[in-house]
Every structure is written in structure tokens, then in C-alpha cells.
Design a protein around this motif. Structure first.
Motif, PDB file in Angstrom:
ATOM      1  N   GLU A 103       0.800  -1.217   0.000  1.00  0.00           N
ATOM      2  CA  GLU A 103       0.000   0.000   0.000  1.00  0.00           C
ATOM      3  C   GLU A 103       0.831   1.265   0.000  1.00  0.00           C
ATOM      4  O   GLU A 103       0.331   2.337  -0.284  1.00  0.00           O
ATOM      5  CB  GLU A 103      -0.937   0.003   1.221  1.00  0.00           C
ATOM      6  CG  GLU A 103      -2.085  -0.966   1.093  1.00  0.00           C
ATOM      7  CD  GLU A 103      -3.093  -0.776   2.195  1.00  0.00           C
ATOM      8  OE1 GLU A 103      -3.574   0.361   2.362  1.00  0.00           O
ATOM      9  OE2 GLU A 103      -3.388  -1.743   2.902  1.00  0.00           O
ATOM     10  N   GLU A 148      -8.504  -5.876   1.783  1.00  0.00           N
ATOM     11  CA  GLU A 148      -7.280  -5.101   2.002  1.00  0.00           C
ATOM     12  C   GLU A 148      -6.104  -5.594   1.167  1.00  0.00           C
ATOM     13  O   GLU A 148      -5.067  -4.933   1.076  1.00  0.00           O
ATOM     14  CB  GLU A 148      -6.885  -5.108   3.483  1.00  0.00           C
ATOM     15  CG  GLU A 148      -6.701  -6.477   4.097  1.00  0.00           C
ATOM     16  CD  GLU A 148      -7.940  -6.967   4.831  1.00  0.00           C
ATOM     17  OE1 GLU A 148      -7.786  -7.674   5.851  1.00  0.00           O
ATOM     18  OE2 GLU A 148      -9.073  -6.654   4.358  1.00  0.00           O
ATOM     19  N   LYS A 189     -12.684   0.824   3.899  1.00  0.00           N
ATOM     20  CA  LYS A 189     -11.628   1.136   4.870  1.00  0.00           C
ATOM     21  C   LYS A 189     -10.300   1.463   4.200  1.00  0.00           C
ATOM     22  O   LYS A 189      -9.478   2.187   4.758  1.00  0.00           O
ATOM     23  CB  LYS A 189     -11.447  -0.033   5.842  1.00  0.00           C
ATOM     24  CG  LYS A 189     -12.578  -0.179   6.850  1.00  0.00           C
ATOM     25  CD  LYS A 189     -12.371  -1.386   7.745  1.00  0.00           C
ATOM     26  CE  LYS A 189     -13.532  -1.556   8.725  1.00  0.00           C
ATOM     27  NZ  LYS A 189     -13.368  -2.772   9.556  1.00  0.00           N
ATOM     28  N   VAL A 190     -10.078   0.924   3.007  1.00  0.00           N
ATOM     29  CA  VAL A 190      -8.830   1.221   2.285  1.00  0.00           C
ATOM     30  C   VAL A 190      -9.070   2.234   1.171  1.00  0.00           C
ATOM     31  O   VAL A 190      -8.250   2.389   0.263  1.00  0.00           O
ATOM     32  CB  VAL A 190      -8.178  -0.069   1.729  1.00  0.00           C
ATOM     33  CG1 VAL A 190      -7.624  -0.922   2.863  1.00  0.00           C
ATOM     34  CG2 VAL A 190      -9.161  -0.882   0.893  1.00  0.00           C
TER      35      VAL A 190
END
Length: 315
Positions: free
Chosen positions: A2, A99, A35-36
Motif C-alpha cells: 500500500e 485489504e 476502509k482502504v
């Protein structure tokens, strides 16, 4: 992955989730992507009998009820309507991790691949596959690697990332679970850059039932792999029957001392099956040469088209 310094608009990425009776898992899947930072989430519902649609809408996803039946039909319908530059497809049963999207998406964003598939088998956790399902997956993937001269390890994965150009170049027709196999075959046939990355694969939540029948669907997928091989690897397609014919001829010849047929009748049968085997083998070689030339021509056309697009962009 990420922390890569890639600059892109996450709204250009459509998170596509085909579902059927996933009420107990879909909310967590959607929130996992949110959430990401991925909020462009599209849920295609195959006329669920539970409250999957309500749960998906409440979690913030766009919900479309597909017009037909089957996972493949939902995928084809969504692909035809795709307007975003990129799409990430994931199952709605909670067995894959949102994720981990960057493992699949980044190679596409960087231009390293047109289509990235998540290898579930490499990252499976205890209980993710039943013994029968794992065996079936291994056998199908082994058969696929032989039929398509491929190194892919999980052609049945539902976690994938691809570009709009990539998916809209594919000629997809399957309505059921064979669709993932068809996608993979089409990518290879069209000469697209395809790669695999390992992903985590979790056990299915207790209340979420599988729609895959290991015997029935396993047979359908295996037959599809064989059928598709006639275009990509005709030598394999014809070679299977050629080998069978030669084996029968050898068995008849070996059984000569134990068979009371007239020797000329047995000899005729041996030469018949051996001849069929030879004809099929020759047909396979000829068709394989034709298929190879076709792929080379297609690659040349694609390369020329990309060169023309570069020249056009410069003006």
C-alpha cells in the motif's frame, strides 16, 4: 504494497461483487474496501432470496439485480456496462480479503499486466478448501496447464483485477461457473499480459452456503478446458484422442494370444485404430501450426494498433 507512490483516482476503480444469497458476508466485504479508500462499489445480485440487496445498499454499494441467471451472466452484464478505467472483481462470500486489493491492482496500474488473478491455493488457510474441493482444483489446474502450456496455478479464482480495454476485448459467453475458465482462456488467446499473485483464502462463513457443486461443476469446467484447447493448443486437443487410439491398438496387439478372433480381423482392428491415431496426430500438428500463425498475426496487429495510438496521442 500500500505504500507504493502510485498516484491514481480510486474512483476510477470499480469494485465489482457478483452475489447470490450472501446476506451474512456482503456487508463486511463492502466495508473492507471502504476502509482502504475504495467507495465505487458495484454489487450485482443474482435474485437473492435473502436480504443481500438490502445489506449491500445499506453498506453504501450500488446494487443492480441481474436480468438473467448465473454468475457468468452477471459478470458479462457488468463488463458490458463498465465505464471505469479499472475493475477489481471479488466474491461476495467473505473468503478473500479486500485489504489485499493492492496486490492485484498495482501490477495493472503500473502496466505490468492487463489482467491479474489472485492465487487462492498458494495462500489458503486451514479449512478454506475441503479435501474434495482442493483435489478438484489441483486436478483442473494441472489439466489446464497441460492444455494451454501455462504456468497458472488457480484459474478458478474469483479475485481479479483488469483494465476496461482488457475485459472488453474478451468474447465471453458462459453463464455459470465456467466463466472464470473462459476469461483465463480468452486472455491467453488474445495475447494479453496475465499474471498471478498469491492471496489469502479464508474458510467460508458458516451461514454462507457454497453454490459450487464439486462433481457436476468440476466436470463442466474440465470439459470446457478441453473444448477451449482446440483453439489455443490443437495438438493437445487432437492428441488426447490420438493417444487413446494408439493405446487401443497396442492393447489389441498385446491381447493377440488370448483372443480367438481370426488373425486377419484382429490385424484389421489394430491397423484401423493405429491409422486413426496417426491421422489425428497429423491433424493436430497441422492445426497447431495454423493456431501459432494466428497468434503471431494477432500480436502483430495489436502491436501496430498500440503504435498508432501512441502516434495519435503525440498530435
Amino acid at each position: 504494497m500500500e505504500d507504493k507512490n502510485l498516484i491514481f483516482d480510486k474512483n476510477d476503480v470499480c469494485i465489482f461483487i457478483p452475489v447470490l444469497n450472501e446476506e451474512d458476508a456482503i456487508k463486511d466485504v463492502i466495508e473492507g474496501f471502504q476502509k482502504v479508500g475504495y467507495n465505487n462499489i458495484l454489487v450485482y445480485d443474482g435474485n437473492s432470496k435473502d436480504k443481500t440487496r438490502e445489506a449491500a445498499a445499506a453498506a453504501g454499494a450500488r446494487v443492480v439485480v441481474q436480468s438473467g441467471k448465473g454468475k457468468g451472466q452477471a459478470m458479462i452484464q457488468a463488463f458490458d456496462a463498465m465505464t471505469e478505467k479499472y475493475m477489481v472483481m471479488i466474491d461476495g462470500d467473505g473468503t478473500e480479503l479486500p485489504e489485499e486489493i493492492h496486490h492485484l491492482l498495482y501490477p495493472v496500474l503500473e502496466g505490468k499486466a492487463d489482467h491479474v488473478a489472485g492465487n487462492r491455493i498458494a495462500g489458503r488457510t486451514p479449512g478454506a478448501f475441503t479435501a474434495l474441493n482442493l483435489l478438484g482444483n489441483r486436478l483442473i489446474n494441472w489439466f489446464f496447464r497441460r492444455a494451454f502450456r501455462s504456468g497458472l496455478r488457480d484459474i478458478l479464482t474469483g479475485y481479479r483485477a483488469f483494465t476496461r480495454e482488457s475485459i472488453q476485448a474478451l468474447d465471453l459467453k458462459q453463464n455459470g461457473f465456467v466463466i472464470e475458465t473462459e476469461m483465463t482462456v480468452e486472455c491467453l488467446t488474445k495475447g494479453q499480459k496475465m499474471m498471478e499473485v498469491p492471496i489469502t483464502y479464508l474458510p467460508r462463513p458458516e451461514k454462507v452456503e457454497t453454490k459450487l457443486h464439486p462433481i457436476r461443476d468440476g466436470y463442466r469446467i474440465s470439459m470446457a478446458v478441453y473444448k477451449y484447447s482446440r483453439f489455443y493448443n490443437p495438438l493437445f486437443f487432437f492428441g488426447v484422442w490420438s493417444l487413446l487410439s494408439f493405446v487401443i491398438a497396442l492393447l489389441l496387439a498385446a491381447a493377440h494370444p488370448f483372443i480367438t478372433w481370426h488373425s486377419s480381423t484382429l490385424g484389421t482392428a489394430v491397423f484401423f485404430f493405429a491409422g486413426i491415431g496417426a491421422v489425428l496426430l497429423i491433424a493436430g500438428f497441422v492445426a497447431d501450426i495454423s493456431a501459432t500463425l494466428h497468434r503471431k498475426t494477432l500480436k502483430a496487429i495489436q502491436a501496430n494498433r498500440k503504435e498508432q495510438e501512441k502516434e495519435y496521442d503525440q498530435f
